[in-house]
Scaffold this active site. Structure first.
Site, mmCIF file in Angstrom:
data_model
loop_
_atom_site.group_PDB
_atom_site.id
_atom_site.type_symbol
_atom_site.label_atom_id
_atom_site.label_comp_id
_atom_site.label_asym_id
_atom_site.label_seq_id
_atom_site.Cartn_x
_atom_site.Cartn_y
_atom_site.Cartn_z
ATOM 1 N N PHE A 125 0.723 -1.416 -0.271
ATOM 2 C CA PHE A 125 -0.036 0.368 0.231
ATOM 3 C C PHE A 125 0.920 1.769 0.128
ATOM 4 O O PHE A 125 1.809 1.148 0.894
ATOM 5 C CB PHE A 125 -0.900 0.254 1.361
ATOM 6 C CG PHE A 125 -1.671 1.339 1.107
ATOM 7 C CD1 PHE A 125 -3.070 0.902 0.318
ATOM 8 C CD2 PHE A 125 -1.785 2.571 1.893
ATOM 9 C CE1 PHE A 125 -3.276 1.526 -0.308
ATOM 10 C CE2 PHE A 125 -3.138 3.269 1.762
ATOM 11 C CZ PHE A 125 -3.714 3.341 1.141
ATOM 12 N N ASP A 195 2.934 -5.247 8.875
ATOM 13 C CA ASP A 195 2.060 -3.661 8.302
ATOM 14 C C ASP A 195 0.911 -4.875 8.326
ATOM 15 O O ASP A 195 0.908 -6.051 7.739
ATOM 16 C CB ASP A 195 2.059 -3.603 7.320
ATOM 17 C CG ASP A 195 0.858 -2.331 7.549
ATOM 18 O OD1 ASP A 195 -0.289 -2.303 8.051
ATOM 19 O OD2 ASP A 195 0.398 -1.378 6.545
ATOM 20 N N ARG A 376 -12.200 -5.391 -6.819
ATOM 21 C CA ARG A 376 -11.276 -6.191 -4.962
ATOM 22 C C ARG A 376 -12.840 -6.504 -3.736
ATOM 23 O O ARG A 376 -13.090 -5.758 -4.125
ATOM 24 C CB ARG A 376 -10.234 -5.530 -4.502
ATOM 25 C CG ARG A 376 -9.217 -5.259 -5.282
ATOM 26 C CD ARG A 376 -8.394 -4.624 -4.750
ATOM 27 N NE ARG A 376 -8.441 -3.107 -4.192
ATOM 28 C CZ ARG A 376 -8.473 -2.401 -2.803
ATOM 29 N NH1 ARG A 376 -7.355 -3.232 -2.388
ATOM 30 N NH2 ARG A 376 -8.487 -1.296 -3.412
#
Lengths: 417, 417
Positions: A125, A195, A376
């Site tokens: 990301f 993360d 998604r």
């Protein structure tokens, strides 16, 4: 599987009681909980109490009487078992980006200038890579991005300070083997920073078991803490006392109310608190964790994971069968899959317009303008069920088969966003 | 002035309509709005709507339909006129401490390594000095603290990179001359960074007029944004494009939704946004600014300032007259005074116990365990009135005269906190 089959499976779901703990719009198939989790039913009344009683009536006294001062630690303690951490090791504070900044600086300090390279994935990301660029530059190092997970191992050399990975990739839903990659990184002398934004609350995590170095993650995805909910941060206790994170705000001080002139970090994870936390947003996250308490009694992360895998497996199978030319980007191997499914449509089919057509029929997934390949769909095992799988694929099949996406109102919106 | 006099003054107050826009506990004299502002009457319903409609029903669509994505800028635009700034120059984001970290790093970058010293006051609120220590160290410099405002000028030499001051001192309520000190700093080649935590919404501020370099401040004091409300940040437009602040999160990127691999800062103040903001806390601050719109129609900051000065003047006069031995730390000169009054009690009088006795009688001020000298009373001109002055001094006089503070329940609490 048709809707009747799905309804039978949902009725037999041992976690079905959790669905009743959420408020979702009537008739909506919400498959975007990987971006913003749904509203727990108890949150509005709890937040009303925080506003009217704790703030309005208690005012400044609520720092003690309502426990505001301990909330960042208390929320951390509540999250700890879902991360494979112990109480006292996790703190809720700031945003994911800010927490990543803290832990990357701490990790580079631990390397004492001997190693200055941060290794990550280009498909991470973006905010993670942007923060890593900034931190690497501050230490005279650099961020090196790999194109494929297979390219990571060769970069774990004597220059590598930190391997920074997102456990479950936000685009593809691919999940890394946290234990293996942590071990590789540490065997090469690097530190492992994870993360957990797309993992926490959805897949099993064992931070202590894998002996990772640092972890951060997000409160508003599978954790359902509300829009922009504060994030969390974890540090392995072996690093306690070794380093200072640079955001040295007063609430990370060893004795914040002594009003010393000099900063002295609090022991353990408390030093990762900086300024005064946004307590209304923190309270919403606190309430959301009540649903996790309920889930614990129904089988915990194992039960959630089993349901999640069954949902994503069913969805992938149905998409392959009923959406011609769909190229699934998410691993079929359960060990490599998070809690979402992503796929690309054949050339000539405007993915953004397809998503708009789905939304118009009450099916919400995610499509990013900057990433014009993948549709998604996130599956939140707490409130999604097999009926959601069927409704989504029914709508998708029809939209593709009839080219219902090929209308000005859907196409034109794809150009302005 | 007795209670009848005070009630007459309050009835004639041109700002009295603002008091009705707040909910305060019945019978409470709340003089701690400099620490946590009171609850605006409209906030609970607005927040309920944000939770139930925007989050619960709108879900991910609310990023656009409810304007979440623009909220940090929109709140900044609403704040701008109260800071002497223009729309587009102010952003609401993160905490005061995190924003200070951003602007101090930016300021030291502007000095290009030629100057590395940050000058501030030892009596500054601790978090500011802790953050400044961290930033100075990261740049190979140091933080130098003065004991008295008079000691500032000699330190503005060729080593001084930044003069960092809090406009209104949290302890004493003393207000700096922002224009003069900014000019001195800049004439010496330094940059001026102002913390407006105890100024915003209470005293006139003219950031552009004084040509300050950076400013940050707090949303939960006089601005009434709720506990831990997000903070604000301002940069003079002349610095636009010169520097990167180091917390390079995705929402400060020039094109956050393009998902570029490389960070490119957004123009202007937008680059000071980092991660996803806590939207419930942001919404509470948005509602609080409606009260400021109402105040604008009743004379704006001039009217608020006049009332604030009248309240603090009346309070100081009454304390001097009726509390033997009280040593007032707040300047009597209105030009040097913010919107609070602080004083020390004579030796042998336990200030903490006095504050506990006041609280037991429904008068709330502030006393910090780490600063065992000063009792502090904030006057929020939006909801405090002359009756609050009289009730506070009546209670104080009686508590001191009868030694009502000298009881185990008040004394003992001073030892455990």
């Amino acid at each position: 599987m048709n809707l009747d089959d799905a309804n039978r499976l949902d009725a037999a779901d041992p976690l079905r009681a959790l669905r009743e703990l959420f408020t979702l719009p009537e008739g909506l198939t919400y498959l975007d909980g990987n971006s913003l989790g749904a509203l727990p039913r108890a949150t509005p009344a709890r937040l009303q109490r925080a506003v009217e009683q704790e703030w309005g009536q208690g005012l400044i006294k609520s720092w003690n009487s309502a426990g505001w001062i301990d909330l960042p630690r208390r929320l951390g303690d509540r999250l700890a078992p879902w991360l494979g951490a112990r109480p006292g090791e996790v703190l809720v504070a700031d945003s994911t980006s800010v927490n990543l900044y803290k832990v990357l600086h701490a990790a580079l300090q631990l390397q004492q200038g001997q190693r200055k390279v941060i290794v990550s994935e280009r498909s991470n990301f973006p905010t993670d890579n942007y923060i890593a660029q900034s931190v690497a530059r501050a230490h005279g190092g650099e961020l090196i991005l790999v194109e494929q997970p297979e390219d990571i191992a060769p970069l774990l050399d004597e220059r590598c300070a930190v391997l920074m990975l997102t456990h479950v990739n936000y685009r593809t839903g691919r999940m890394h083997d946290m234990g293996l990659l942590t071990r590789w990184a540490q065997q090469a002398g690097a530190l492992a920073v994870w993360d957990l934004a797309h993992s926490a609350g959805a897949v099993p995590i064992d931070l202590l078991g894998t002996a990772a170095d640092f972890a951060i993650g997000c409160g508003y995805k599978y954790l359902n803490g509300g829009p922009g909910a504060p994030a969390f941060v974890w540090m392995h206790p072996r690093h306690d006392g070794q380093i200072w994170q640079p955001l040295t705000g007063w609430l990370g001080h060893a004795s914040p109310f002594d009003f010393d002139s000099d900063y002295q970090p609090a022991p353990g994870i408390q030093q990762y608190q900086c300024g005064t936390p946004p307590l209304l947003s923190m309270t919403a996250l606190d309430t959301a964790l009540d649903v996790y308490d309920a889930a614990q009694k129904l089988g915990g992360i194992r039960a959630l994971r089993n349901k999640s895998l069954a949902l994503t497996e069913a969805f992938m199978g149905a998409v392959e069968e009923r959406v011609p030319g769909a190229a699934i980007a998410t691993p079929r191997d359960a060990a490599l899959r998070g809690s979402q499914v992503s796929f690309a449509l054949p050339r000539g089919t405007d993915g953004y317009a397809v998503m708009q057509a789905l939304i118009a029929r009450g099916v919400i997934g995610d499509f990013r303008a900057g990433d014009p390949e993948l549709l998604r769909f996130g599956f939140a095992p707490m409130y999604n069920g097999f009926a959601d799988v069927v409704r989504a694929v029914d709508a998708l099949e029809d939209i593709i088969a009839t080219r219902a996406w090929d209308r000005p109102e859907f196409i034109s919106r794809s150009k302005v966003t």
